[in-house]
Structure formats: C-alpha cells, structure tokens
Design a protein around this motif. Structure first.
Motif, PDB file in Angstrom:
ATOM      1  N   LEU A 193     -11.640  11.104  -4.860  1.00  9.14           N
ATOM      2  CA  LEU A 193     -12.677  10.522  -4.300  1.00  9.14           C
ATOM      3  C   LEU A 193     -12.510   9.462  -3.468  1.00  9.14           C
ATOM      4  O   LEU A 193     -12.188   9.408  -2.180  1.00  9.14           O
ATOM      5  CB  LEU A 193     -14.012  10.467  -5.170  1.00  9.14           C
ATOM      6  CG  LEU A 193     -15.322  10.483  -4.519  1.00  9.14           C
ATOM      7  CD1 LEU A 193     -15.577  11.807  -3.758  1.00  9.14           C
ATOM      8  CD2 LEU A 193     -16.418  10.442  -5.589  1.00  9.14           C
ATOM      9  N   SER A 194     -12.160   8.306  -3.851  1.00  9.84           N
ATOM     10  CA  SER A 194     -11.880   6.962  -3.219  1.00  9.84           C
ATOM     11  C   SER A 194     -11.387   6.016  -4.346  1.00  9.84           C
ATOM     12  O   SER A 194     -11.702   6.002  -5.611  1.00  9.84           O
ATOM     13  CB  SER A 194     -13.217   6.225  -2.856  1.00  9.84           C
ATOM     14  OG  SER A 194     -12.891   4.991  -2.269  1.00  9.84           O
ATOM     15  N   ARG A 195     -10.188   5.364  -3.775  1.00  5.53           N
ATOM     16  CA  ARG A 195      -9.448   4.342  -4.584  1.00  5.53           C
ATOM     17  C   ARG A 195     -10.230   3.108  -4.706  1.00  5.53           C
ATOM     18  O   ARG A 195     -10.086   2.134  -5.455  1.00  5.53           O
ATOM     19  CB  ARG A 195      -8.093   4.273  -4.149  1.00  5.53           C
ATOM     20  CG  ARG A 195      -7.103   5.199  -4.241  1.00  5.53           C
ATOM     21  CD  ARG A 195      -5.985   5.434  -3.581  1.00  5.53           C
ATOM     22  NE  ARG A 195      -5.106   6.315  -3.468  1.00  5.53           N
ATOM     23  CZ  ARG A 195      -5.263   7.539  -3.459  1.00  5.53           C
ATOM     24  NH1 ARG A 195      -6.361   7.953  -3.029  1.00  5.53           N
ATOM     25  NH2 ARG A 195      -4.340   8.429  -3.597  1.00  5.53           N
ATOM     26  N   ASP A 196     -11.413   3.207  -4.030  1.00  7.57           N
ATOM     27  CA  ASP A 196     -12.141   1.792  -3.939  1.00  7.57           C
ATOM     28  C   ASP A 196     -13.376   1.554  -4.569  1.00  7.57           C
ATOM     29  O   ASP A 196     -13.994   0.696  -4.787  1.00  7.57           O
ATOM     30  CB  ASP A 196     -12.505   1.520  -2.327  1.00  7.57           C
ATOM     31  CG  ASP A 196     -12.648   0.116  -1.954  1.00  7.57           C
ATOM     32  OD1 ASP A 196     -11.834  -0.626  -2.565  1.00  7.57           O
ATOM     33  OD2 ASP A 196     -13.622  -0.400  -1.311  1.00  7.57           O
ATOM     34  N   LEU A 243     -16.832  11.237   2.854  1.00  9.59           N
ATOM     35  CA  LEU A 243     -16.968   9.789   2.596  1.00  9.59           C
ATOM     36  C   LEU A 243     -18.060   9.145   3.353  1.00  9.59           C
ATOM     37  O   LEU A 243     -18.621   8.240   2.745  1.00  9.59           O
ATOM     38  CB  LEU A 243     -15.489   8.967   3.164  1.00  9.59           C
ATOM     39  CG  LEU A 243     -14.294   8.830   2.211  1.00  9.59           C
ATOM     40  CD1 LEU A 243     -13.278   8.041   2.808  1.00  9.59           C
ATOM     41  CD2 LEU A 243     -14.803   8.202   0.976  1.00  9.59           C
ATOM     42  N   HIS A 263      -0.965  11.957   2.464  1.00 14.12           N
ATOM     43  CA  HIS A 263      -1.524  11.726   3.642  1.00 14.12           C
ATOM     44  C   HIS A 263      -0.723  12.853   4.642  1.00 14.12           C
ATOM     45  O   HIS A 263       0.024  13.418   4.228  1.00 14.12           O
ATOM     46  CB  HIS A 263      -0.973  10.286   4.224  1.00 14.12           C
ATOM     47  CG  HIS A 263      -1.666   9.269   3.444  1.00 14.12           C
ATOM     48  ND1 HIS A 263      -2.912   8.647   3.458  1.00 14.12           N
ATOM     49  CD2 HIS A 263      -1.177   8.646   2.145  1.00 14.12           C
ATOM     50  CE1 HIS A 263      -3.173   7.720   2.915  1.00 14.12           C
ATOM     51  NE2 HIS A 263      -2.483   7.919   1.846  1.00 14.12           N
ATOM     52  N   GLU A 310      -9.891  11.711   8.479  1.00 11.09           N
ATOM     53  CA  GLU A 310     -10.860  11.146   7.651  1.00 11.09           C
ATOM     54  C   GLU A 310     -11.690  12.080   6.955  1.00 11.09           C
ATOM     55  O   GLU A 310     -12.405  13.080   7.701  1.00 11.09           O
ATOM     56  CB  GLU A 310     -11.749  10.305   8.450  1.00 11.09           C
ATOM     57  CG  GLU A 310     -11.186   9.190   9.080  1.00 11.09           C
ATOM     58  CD  GLU A 310     -11.953   7.919   9.252  1.00 11.09           C
ATOM     59  OE1 GLU A 310     -13.010   7.969   8.811  1.00 11.09           O
ATOM     60  OE2 GLU A 310     -11.395   6.729   9.646  1.00 11.09           O
ATOM     61  N   SER A 312       0.784  -0.968  -0.016  1.00  8.41           N
ATOM     62  CA  SER A 312      -0.071   0.038   0.109  1.00  8.41           C
ATOM     63  C   SER A 312       0.918   1.090   0.044  1.00  8.41           C
ATOM     64  O   SER A 312       0.447   2.182   0.523  1.00  8.41           O
ATOM     65  CB  SER A 312      -0.764  -0.031   1.255  1.00  8.41           C
ATOM     66  OG  SER A 312      -1.904  -1.166   1.161  1.00  8.41           O
ATOM     67  N   PRO A 323     -13.861   3.210   5.974  1.00  5.30           N
ATOM     68  CA  PRO A 323     -14.154   4.004   4.638  1.00  5.30           C
ATOM     69  C   PRO A 323     -12.940   4.388   4.339  1.00  5.30           C
ATOM     70  O   PRO A 323     -12.681   4.576   3.050  1.00  5.30           O
ATOM     71  CB  PRO A 323     -15.394   4.790   4.609  1.00  5.30           C
ATOM     72  CG  PRO A 323     -15.472   4.844   6.166  1.00  5.30           C
ATOM     73  CD  PRO A 323     -14.841   3.811   6.719  1.00  5.30           C
ATOM     74  N   PHE A 324     -12.120   5.156   5.171  1.00  3.27           N
ATOM     75  CA  PHE A 324     -11.077   6.046   4.666  1.00  3.27           C
ATOM     76  C   PHE A 324     -10.126   5.364   4.305  1.00  3.27           C
ATOM     77  O   PHE A 324      -9.386   5.536   3.060  1.00  3.27           O
ATOM     78  CB  PHE A 324     -10.648   6.661   5.997  1.00  3.27           C
ATOM     79  CG  PHE A 324      -9.417   7.564   5.753  1.00  3.27           C
ATOM     80  CD1 PHE A 324      -9.704   8.754   4.808  1.00  3.27           C
ATOM     81  CD2 PHE A 324      -8.121   7.126   6.054  1.00  3.27           C
ATOM     82  CE1 PHE A 324      -8.725   9.675   4.474  1.00  3.27           C
ATOM     83  CE2 PHE A 324      -7.191   8.081   5.824  1.00  3.27           C
ATOM     84  CZ  PHE A 324      -7.218   9.007   4.883  1.00  3.27           C
ATOM     85  N   LYS A 360      -9.854   2.418   2.824  1.00  4.64           N
ATOM     86  CA  LYS A 360     -10.362   1.956   1.640  1.00  4.64           C
ATOM     87  C   LYS A 360     -10.321   2.967   0.631  1.00  4.64           C
ATOM     88  O   LYS A 360      -9.919   2.704  -0.616  1.00  4.64           O
ATOM     89  CB  LYS A 360     -11.830   1.330   1.652  1.00  4.64           C
ATOM     90  CG  LYS A 360     -11.949  -0.006   2.543  1.00  4.64           C
ATOM     91  CD  LYS A 360     -13.454  -0.435   2.100  1.00  4.64           C
ATOM     92  CE  LYS A 360     -13.663  -1.721   3.057  1.00  4.64           C
ATOM     93  NZ  LYS A 360     -14.442  -1.343   4.129  1.00  4.64           N
ATOM     94  N   ALA A 361     -10.587   4.045   1.039  1.00  2.00           N
ATOM     95  CA  ALA A 361     -10.852   5.321  -0.037  1.00  2.00           C
ATOM     96  C   ALA A 361      -9.087   5.509  -0.374  1.00  2.00           C
ATOM     97  O   ALA A 361      -8.925   6.000  -1.652  1.00  2.00           O
ATOM     98  CB  ALA A 361     -11.540   6.409   0.493  1.00  2.00           C
ATOM     99  N   MET A 362      -8.393   5.493   0.434  1.00  2.00           N
ATOM    100  CA  MET A 362      -6.947   6.126   0.314  1.00  2.00           C
ATOM    101  C   MET A 362      -5.729   4.899  -0.037  1.00  2.00           C
ATOM    102  O   MET A 362      -4.750   5.340  -0.525  1.00  2.00           O
ATOM    103  CB  MET A 362      -6.545   6.877   1.584  1.00  2.00           C
ATOM    104  CG  MET A 362      -7.319   7.938   1.787  1.00  2.00           C
ATOM    105  SD  MET A 362      -7.425   9.252   0.617  1.00  2.00           S
ATOM    106  CE  MET A 362      -5.605   9.997   0.684  1.00  2.00           C
ATOM    107  N   TYR A 363      -6.282   3.806  -0.033  1.00  2.00           N
ATOM    108  CA  TYR A 363      -5.170   2.494  -0.338  1.00  2.00           C
ATOM    109  C   TYR A 363      -5.883   1.760  -1.172  1.00  2.00           C
ATOM    110  O   TYR A 363      -6.816   1.171  -1.009  1.00  2.00           O
ATOM    111  CB  TYR A 363      -4.619   2.069   0.975  1.00  2.00           C
ATOM    112  CG  TYR A 363      -4.110   2.992   1.989  1.00  2.00           C
ATOM    113  CD1 TYR A 363      -2.609   3.358   1.725  1.00  2.00           C
ATOM    114  CD2 TYR A 363      -4.774   3.369   3.175  1.00  2.00           C
ATOM    115  CE1 TYR A 363      -2.122   4.424   2.568  1.00  2.00           C
ATOM    116  CE2 TYR A 363      -3.906   4.191   4.085  1.00  2.00           C
ATOM    117  CZ  TYR A 363      -2.878   4.674   3.676  1.00  2.00           C
ATOM    118  OH  TYR A 363      -2.044   5.527   4.557  1.00  2.00           O
TER     119      TYR A 363
END
Lengths: 465, 465
Positions: free
Chosen positions: A314-317, A120, A447, A116, A103, B135-136, B138-141
């Motif tokens: 927004l989000s990597r997921d 989200l 970060h 956070e 990661s 959620p954070f 997941k959103a960032m990695y």
C-alpha cells in the motif's frame, strides 16, 4: 534457418512468446494483423499458427482467435548448494545504510519514471479525514497498547479471506514489518542464541540478528521450494535453534513459495525441537495469480509469529505493520509499549476505513496486475537487451528477480562502479552471512522498467560484458 | 481571629493568594470590586491592601492597581533520603500496561472535560497538505535513515533559541521519546551493565532497563535540585555505570529542574568516569516562565544523548521524536534503521512546515499558560477540597504534581480501589525499583481540573481520609 516460410514465422513467433511479448493466457494478434506485420501470406500465417498449436504453445478458441497456452519453462538458476555452514555471529556489509540513504532498496534509479496508483488519492483522503476526526483526543491520549481495534479487525477480516482465522486480540500493531520482526526475535531469543534463516535471506533479518547478537544458521533455500526443510532437519541434529525466520510466500530475493507439504514439515520440526517460527508475510498479498494461505494457518501450537505490514502492498509511508505473536503475544505487546509506546491513531483509522470500504482489495487486484506487467518489462529487458548468459528467477509474486551472473563478477565492486553512474544495486552479498552470492544480484520490478530506468538497466547489462 | 476588620480582610486575601486565587504578577481585582465582594467599606479595603503591601505580598503600580508581588514559598515535600541502594535488576509492577490501556497515564478521568487547543486544527491542515504532496513518492520510497532533513533543520532552529547549537546531521528522527531512550540505552550499554537513574524516575526508563536487562542504580533526586550529584559521586566510588539517564528540566514525577552548577558537576563526573549521559528533554518546552537550556549545551565530549519528542508539547499521535546521540550517532542511526526502518515522511513534513511558519512557537506560548492555569486548578482543588495533610510539589513546568500522602497509605491498593470508581492513578511505586514511594502519587494537570474530573479528584481526596 528453417526451410519454409511458415517454419520461419513459427520460430519468430515462438521467440516472441519466450521473450514474453505475449504472456500466458493472452490473445495473439489477429491473423490479418500478423499477415500485415510479418509481410506473409494468409496461408503462411495460418500454417505457422497450426504448427505452434500442434507444439502446444498456443491454442485456438472458437470465434476468439489464438491464445498463448503457457509460459515456457522459466530460465532457472541452479539449485543451491546442500552445504550448511555452522551457526555464526552475523556481520553484514555496511552498504545497506548507503542504499537506504539513496532510496535504492527497490529501485536502481529513484529519479526514473513512475506510475501513480489511483488508490493513493483515496487512501490519503481517508487518512486526512481521520486526522480531522477528534484531533484533540488523539493529541492528548496515546493509542491502545495493541493498536487501534478497528484496524486490527480489518486485518483479521483480510486474513479470513486467505484461509487464516485470527481475532483482533491476537494482533499487535507495529511500526512496520521490520519492527514486527524485531519484536518477534527479541521475544523468542536471547543474546547468543541461534536462529535459522533462509540462504539467501532478507538482509533486514541478518541485520537484526547482528544487532540482537544472535547467531545465524543459514539453511539453503531454492527459488522453487523456498527453505529446504531436509537441510533444516539435518542441521537440527547438530545444532539447537531458538527460532526460524522464514518467508513462505514470495521470499526475497528468490521469490520462492514453500509448498504446503514443506510448510507442514517445517511446523512438525518446530513442534518436535521446540523453536519459534517467525513468518515474514510481507509479500503474501502480492501474488500475481493467487494469495497463498499463511503458514500460521497450519499452526496448532501457537508458535508461529506472523509478521507483516502495508509497506509493500500500500505505502511505505504509513509505518503501520502487525504481528500475531501466538504464545509470545504478551511479551511482544509489552516490548512494543516499552520500546516505542504507540502508533499513530490517525494513520490506523485512515487505513481501517479505507479497508472497510473495500478499497484495499480493489487496489490489490489492480496493483498485482501492474507488478506482473513490470516483471515482464524487466524480464524482456534482460532477455533482449542484455548479452551474455544471465540466469534469473521468474517469481509469481513479490517485487524482485534474483539473478545469477558469471562467476567472475564481484557484485560489491559492481555496486561501487554503478554508484558512479547513479545506478543503485542490491548485491547478492547483502543476502547472506557467509560471503556467498557474490555474483548474484536482486533486481526489483517495483517500478516501471521504461525510459531512463530501462536505459540504466541496459547500461548495467553492458557493464557485465 | 484578628481584631480589626481590615486585618481580617488582609488575612482573607493572603489565604486566597496562598491558594493561588491570584498568581505572582497578576493584578488584584479593583478596590471597588473588593468593597462589593467582601462587603467592606472603602477605608477598610484600602487599609487591608496597605497592610499587605507593607508585608511585601502585593505592590501598588501607579494608575494600574495592586499586583501580587511573589508566590509564597510552595508547600514542599521533604528532601528524599540519602540512602543509595546497590545496583539491582529491575522488576517493575505490571500496572503500566493497564494504565495505558485506560488512557490514564496523564489523566485520572479520560472521559472528563477537555479544552481543544486552537493549534491542532492548523497542525492537521499542515499534515493533510503534506499527505497530498507527492503521495506516490512517499508511498514507494522510504524516509531518509536519519529522518526528513527539513524537520531536522526546524528542530535545530528551535534548539538554537534555547542556547543549544546543533546541526541537522546531529539529529536522528525516532518514533517518539521512548523510542529515542531505547536507542540511547541500547547504543551505550550491554546486558548486565548498570545505569544510574533518578529516584523517583520516569517509569518508562525503568521498564526499558528491565527489557534490556540493565541494572538500575537509583540516585536520590529532590524536587528542588533534581538528581543529587553528591549522591551520584559517592555511588561512583563504589559502582561502575555505563550511562546515567537524567531529566534536567521538569523531571517527572518531581517537576525538578537541575541548577546549571549541578549539571556541570554531572558532566564532570561523566567525563571522569566515562559514562554516557542520556538527557530526557521531553518537558523542556513546557516551562511556564522559561525554557531551560538543555544539558547537552554544556557537553564538550559528545557524550550527552539528547532525547525528546512532540508528544507532550504538540500531539501524542504524531509518533515523531528525535535523538542527538553525539559519539553514538552512527550506532543509533543503524539501530533505528534495523529496528523500525523509517518514520512517516508526511508527518515529518507537516510538522516541519507548521514549525517553519512559527506555529509551534505561538502554540507553546499559549499552551504553557494553559498548563500553568491547570496546575493552579489542581493545586486549588488539593488545598481547598482535600482534607488532611497533603504535601505536594509546585513545579514551574511539565505536566504533573508529586504528592506525598500519609505513610499509612498503600497506593497500589488505592489504585485498585480507584479503578472500581473509574479513576485512574499513577502510584508512586511505578517510579522506583526499590519499592519506595508507596505513599506517593503523581497527579497530572495535562487536562483541565473542572467538572467531572474535579469531582473525581474530590472523591479521591475523600478516599484518602
């Protein structure tokens, strides 16, 4: 040492401004506070402030106080070489897999402290609602081949505000920006073809060239102007290319933005030499001061393929990106269908309603400020806590700085040494096919640079001594 | 016309059994009900039942009544030709895009009536919970390159119950089965190579061969035995192949299952001639009576690439599949990373906890019964409401029947005629590269054949007259 106390104080304040203790446009602490903090008389403080004002560093605003007038010229890494190596088969170091496994692509310390973002929770609520809406229909029928219409509409609305007019029919939803770049390269090139890329370039593009058996023509790119269009023009006299991959807005790793005139020249070359322009716009929404107009807005021949996603903004997921592939639209849609069939309708629906209610825009406004703040944290740490002569970029958007270290430093060795300490680097060699940039490093400010992450950064600084 | 009333009644009941009014193992209605329904005396009904019992069609169980002993031999479409055309560049009709655009791949009438499976609500709850968990982070990695460990573990657990032992490290999560097939072909073949496929084959594979510039070697496949290994052996004397794509369990469109002995012979050929075996296992979990052991369980040389997904068994909207790529694992993982980076962690986490709580298993038990019931609805409709000599398969799993129509019928024309009536067909030509199967049709029972969908089917029957 300056002769007078007010000169000493002025120097001290100047250093703080240079170190971005206060940023451009920001208000300095009150005169009273400065007196107390620096243990100086009112006369000395006022004198020091007048001196800085005279030097053009700060300005007085009536009834409001003193403000930092501009950031001093950022430390610049030198212009890159003008040498263009011949197109070459791509072989990239295997470390990317390792970095992704840890990661570490945008974080030297994934266990470090986090902030956070408030949006989200709202986004997850929208996706949760979409999951509960007609779950059966979603479970039993695949998504439209181009992706959910409502989402395509929202994305076109978003681009409209940047000055680019698209219709929903121009867009094809993908599984992210990397997937969009893959589709764009696959649609416009065949194995053995040559593709022009920036040097340094995004490693994901170099990896794609390797997988698709395409040759890389590395065009020097500077942190000031991005892709050097003069160099590209020279190269085109010697070599034929099928496509040029370019990130006009906040390119990784340099953070460069291409000036509009350079963008226009690039398109002229594309029209003249008939190649595809693959625009990676993934950082476009992350401009701290402005959102650059996409290169695609200048495209008159349907030859720019705009690629982007929500992963960085927004989000990597979400695994939702898009491509506006111009004349290659049909081939791209077909290839998407054949290689992965569909995207999740629930995800798309959730993002679409999140955007429709204005949350994406609000989130970006807040998130850009957060990123800018984290950039300051990173620069402050480099300037205060790293000894030695570190040169770095000061990007106005995106997620990363590009660092030039001393020539003796081998970043691949450094990468392994850091791993032992739990620190994950993205060394310069990842951004080139010609072995260049071995004493360069990308450092991300995705970060917050505080706590254990800041300590890791200070430790890294010591290792460079 | 039979001479006696009991003979007439026995014939009538036999026809109903043939038409699957009652299925193998199912209890017949009570004697009292039969008397009332057929307006016959108790003696006549009992006599008729004794006759059917003597014929071996039904059996009496003490204190329980009469049960259908076995299904009569299903109507069989003829064995396919033994002719093997030379390997050829693939060009498939463009209609697939159109069919996907109309949500018609597994439904002749997407606006028709639906049954909402109960499990979906539970699954959505699990995914919703996963969305709200960290959620954070997941959103960032990004996801791990191989995909979420917990999900890979659950999938290996699931396979263990089928007789296939895998470790989580053997699996790579993909964006669906089509994506897995894409990765498998890309990893094991290079442009210009030849790939053996079943004839008829899944159209998605033919499209992949076209996009990847691979040649198709079409090996006859029968509804009884699947891929004809004799034919493959003959073909291998003449032509070299890099891979063979095969669906050993409930292949689409024929619904065939390859007997274990044929599977072993196929692997022997693969070992001898050194080619990859790409196993499409997407219908494996949809066996009405049993879950066949995957071909990969017989693989001793790490040359079977098992590909599958949750799209057919759980939901098409998850976009989560997998591949166990054996000796090509590293290349596949790398290619996945380069072409689409990651999958959604929330989706994977939601499915993993759904499986861990036993819901997937429970759902399959219920869903297989539902599909079997819908197969009966479809066959009943064909046998009762379609005039003319329709030959069709009676698959013991999967989602579709394969129909042989009269030779004069051109299914591509029929496709267009049906579109005007809002009926969407998947014509036989989609399943072949050699223009065969033009008077064949795949009809799906993924959706209940009732109401407007049944009427559409009856209308289709009339158009075939």
């Amino acid at each position: 040492m300056s002769r007078f106390k007010y000169q000493q104080l002025a120097n001290e304040l100047l250093q703080q401004i240079n170190a971005r203790q206060w940023q451009a446009g920001e208000k300095l602490p009150s005169v009273r506070w400065l007196c107390r903090h620096y243990q100086r008389s009112l006369a000395t403080v006022q004198h020091a402030l007048h001196l800085l004002e005279a030097q053009g560093v700060i300005e007085a605003k009536s009834r409001a106080g003193y403000f930092v007038k501009f950031a001093l010229a950022p430390v610049q890494i030198p212009q890159f070489s003008q040498h263009i190596p011949a197109p070459n088969v791509v072989t990239v170091p295997d470390m990317f897999f390792d970095i992704m496994n840890r990661s570490g692509a945008f974080d030297i310390l994934p266990s470090g402290p986090q902030i956070e973002p408030a949006h989200l929770t709202i986004l997850m609520r929208h996706i949760g609602r979409a999951l509960r809406q007609q779950p059966f229909s979603k479970a039993m029928y695949y998504d439209e081949p181009l992706g959910l219409y409502e989402l395509r509409l929202q994305i076109t609305e978003h681009y409209r505000s940047t000055g680019l007019v698209l219709s929903a029919q121009d867009l094809c939803i993908t599984a992210g920006c990397q997937h969009a770049l893959f589709l764009a390269l696959k649609a416009s090139c065949k194995p053995g073809d040559t593709v022009a890329v920036e040097s340094p370039a995004f490693y994901g593009v170099l990896q794609l060239l390797q997988e698709l058996e395409l040759k890389a023509l590395e065009i020097p790119s500077s942190p000031q102007l991005g892709l050097n269009v003069d160099s590209l023009e020279q190269a085109l006299d010697k070599w034929q290319i099928s496509a040029c991959v370019v990130t006009p807005a906040f390119a990784t790793p340099t953070g460069a933005c291409m000036p509009a005139a350079q963008q226009a020249r690039l398109l002229n070359l594309a029209n003249k030499h008939d190649f595809a322009v693959i625009e990676d716009d993934i950082y476009g929404d992350l401009g701290f001061h402005q959102r650059p107009k996409p290169l695609k807005a200048l495209d008159t021949q349907d030859r720019v393929m705009l690629c982007s996603s929500f992963s960085k903004s927004l989000s990597r997921d979400l695994r939702i990106g898009w491509i506006a592939a111009g004349r290659w639209s049909k081939a791209v849609a077909r290839l998407k269908l054949v290689s992965q069939l569909a995207s999740s309708q629930a995800m798309q629906q959730g993002i679409a309603s999140f955007m429709a209610e204005g949350h994406y825009k609000r989130h970006l406004n807040q998130y850009r400020q957060q990123l800018k703040h984290q950039r300051e944290q990173l620069i402050n740490c480099l300037q205060r806590d790293w000894a030695g002569n570190i040169q770095h970029t000061t990007p106005q958007g995106g997620l990363a700085l590009w660092l030039q270290l001393n020539e003796g430093i081998n970043c691949q060795q450094l990468y392994l040494q850091c791993l032992e300490r739990g620190i994950i680097l993205t060394p310069g060699v990842m951004f080139s096919n010609s072995g260049d940039f071995n004493h360069y490093l990308r450092l991300s400010f995705a970060h917050p640079i505080v706590g254990s992450r800041k300590h890791a950064l200070i430790e890294l600084g010591r290792m460079l001594l």
